[in-house]
Design a protein around this motif. Structure first.
Motif, PDB file in Angstrom:
ATOM      1  N   ALA A 277       7.002  -0.633  -3.874  1.00 33.41           N
ATOM      2  CA  ALA A 277       7.949   0.054  -2.983  1.00 33.41           C
ATOM      3  C   ALA A 277       7.447   1.410  -2.504  1.00 33.41           C
ATOM      4  O   ALA A 277       7.513   1.734  -1.309  1.00 33.41           O
ATOM      5  CB  ALA A 277       9.295   0.207  -3.678  1.00 33.41           C
ATOM      6  N   LEU A 278       6.941   2.228  -3.415  1.00 33.76           N
ATOM      7  CA  LEU A 278       6.508   3.568  -3.020  1.00 33.76           C
ATOM      8  C   LEU A 278       5.208   3.526  -2.220  1.00 33.76           C
ATOM      9  O   LEU A 278       4.973   4.387  -1.368  1.00 33.76           O
ATOM     10  CB  LEU A 278       6.364   4.459  -4.251  1.00 33.76           C
ATOM     11  N   ASN A 279       4.390   2.513  -2.472  1.00 36.52           N
ATOM     12  CA  ASN A 279       3.160   2.383  -1.687  1.00 36.52           C
ATOM     13  C   ASN A 279       3.446   2.023  -0.236  1.00 36.52           C
ATOM     14  O   ASN A 279       2.700   2.408   0.658  1.00 36.52           O
ATOM     15  CB  ASN A 279       2.230   1.350  -2.316  1.00 36.52           C
ATOM     16  N   TYR A 280       4.528   1.290   0.020  1.00 37.53           N
ATOM     17  CA  TYR A 280       4.890   0.998   1.409  1.00 37.53           C
ATOM     18  C   TYR A 280       5.264   2.285   2.143  1.00 37.53           C
ATOM     19  O   TYR A 280       4.950   2.452   3.329  1.00 37.53           O
ATOM     20  CB  TYR A 280       6.049   0.009   1.464  1.00 37.53           C
ATOM     21  N   GLU A 281       5.913   3.193   1.440  1.00 38.22           N
ATOM     22  CA  GLU A 281       6.234   4.486   2.045  1.00 38.22           C
ATOM     23  C   GLU A 281       4.951   5.235   2.419  1.00 38.22           C
ATOM     24  O   GLU A 281       4.850   5.830   3.500  1.00 38.22           O
ATOM     25  CB  GLU A 281       7.053   5.334   1.065  1.00 38.22           C
ATOM     26  N   ILE A 282       3.987   5.193   1.521  1.00 36.04           N
ATOM     27  CA  ILE A 282       2.708   5.867   1.764  1.00 36.04           C
ATOM     28  C   ILE A 282       1.988   5.242   2.952  1.00 36.04           C
ATOM     29  O   ILE A 282       1.489   5.945   3.842  1.00 36.04           O
ATOM     30  CB  ILE A 282       1.832   5.802   0.502  1.00 36.04           C
ATOM     31  N   GLU A 283       1.928   3.907   2.971  1.00 35.83           N
ATOM     32  CA  GLU A 283       1.237   3.210   4.060  1.00 35.83           C
ATOM     33  C   GLU A 283       1.866   3.504   5.415  1.00 35.83           C
ATOM     34  O   GLU A 283       1.154   3.748   6.403  1.00 35.83           O
ATOM     35  CB  GLU A 283       1.267   1.702   3.799  1.00 35.83           C
TER      36      GLU A 283
END
Length: 318
Positions: A277-283
């Motif tokens: 979930a948090l990696n999608y925010e980063i991407e």
């Protein structure tokens, strides 16, 4: 391909989640900052981060840092966003991004002036599942949107001194779990609603302990948002259309939804991974920086903050 260096301001629980799950080829965690140099050093060592600072200001002067992730308490978001933007850094800030629409508009204006990207770390606006559901809705096979249910109940120990109930730390259900529920509703509503009714029950400290809110837009799409800090409830979002309804379990970080059609048939939609979930925010943050334009989520965030303002205005009239 440019590699982006991230710095973290505020090293609480969500910062640990952000750092422990950080998995990016095009980004690296390069520095962290806390008011305690020892705490910053300990955090950096735990996650193999090269630099640590004993003040937020020191981090902002680090010219190698491109993006700041802000995870301090809600009430401090606005000032840190402005400081980071004035230091020439892109900003991804935890929810609720600001205390009100006025603060957010000031931050958005500064970001645009400085040619920087500002975004809220709202999982719902970044999870692949929600984009997939929008694609299905856009085909028209579900019919017109009619009704949304967005409940969120969480039991917090009734301690007046912790951040959940402390007014000095912007406590209350609305600015914590409420941002998820309202964001869920706004994602599916085809246009911005207004708050038709909202009733709140306060905790002993005066912050909102529980509330029920009705939203409606000019297309007569409606949403019910129910929040509680003293009773658990399943985080099951329901989006009802003429021909079917969608259920999303654990909707803040969902990767699975069910379509229930009027004829009794069902369809399962799986997209993305809750663990990322948090990696999608980063991407999505990186994508916006590369395109040099904010993604749609910032404008939805603005709508959500406006709705939170309207809810609090209703409560002030109780």
């Amino acid at each position: 391909m440019k590699k982006f260096n991230w710095g973290i301001i505020g090293l609480g629980e969500i910062a640990h989640q952000f750092a422990s799950g950080f998995n990016q080829e095009q980004s690296s965690l390069a520095a962290v900052a806390s008011r305690s140099a020892d705490k910053a050093k300990e955090f950096a060592e735990a996650y193999g981060i090269p630099a640590s600072y004993g003040s937020y200001e020191e981090l902002l002067t680090d010219k190698t840092i491109d993006i700041i992730y802000i995870s301090v308490p809600n009430k401090q978001h606005h000032s840190h966003i402005l400081q980071a933007l004035n230091a020439g850094k892109h900003v991804l800030c935890e929810k609720a991004i600001t205390m009100n629409s006025e603060e957010l508009l000031e931050a958005m204006t500064l970001a645009e002036k400085n040619g920087l990207i500002l975004a809220e770390a709202m999982t719902i606006f970044n999870m692949p599942l929600y984009h997939e559901l929008h694609s299905i809705i856009d085909t028209g096979k579900l019919g017109k949107l009619k009704m949304i249910q967005a409940p969120f109940g969480s039991y917090k120990e009734p301690d007046p001194n912790n951040r959940f109930f402390n007014p000095d730390l912007a406590g209350g259900a609305l600015l914590d779990i409420g941002t998820y529920a309202v964001s869920f509703a706004r994602w599916f509503l085809t246009e911005q609603p207004t708050v038709k009714a909202s009733v709140m029950e306060p905790f002993s400290t005066g912050v909102d302990e529980q509330s029920i809110t009705i939203l409606q837009n000019e297309k007569n799409e409606m949403a019910a948002v129910t929040l509680s800090f003293q009773s658990k409830a399943p985080k099951v979002g329901v989006v009802s259309f003429e021909n079917a309804y969608i259920t999303v379990n654990d909707y803040p970080r969902a990767d699975r939804a069910e379509l229930h059609f009027n004829d009794g048939t069902t369809e399962t939609i799986i997209s993305g991974s809750s663990e990322q979930a948090l990696n999608y925010e980063i991407e999505n943050m990186i994508a916006a920086i590369e395109k040099k334009q904010p993604n749609r989520s910032l404008f939805l965030t603005h709508d959500v903050i406006d709705l939170l303002d309207q809810m609090q205005q209703k409560w002030a009239q109780q």
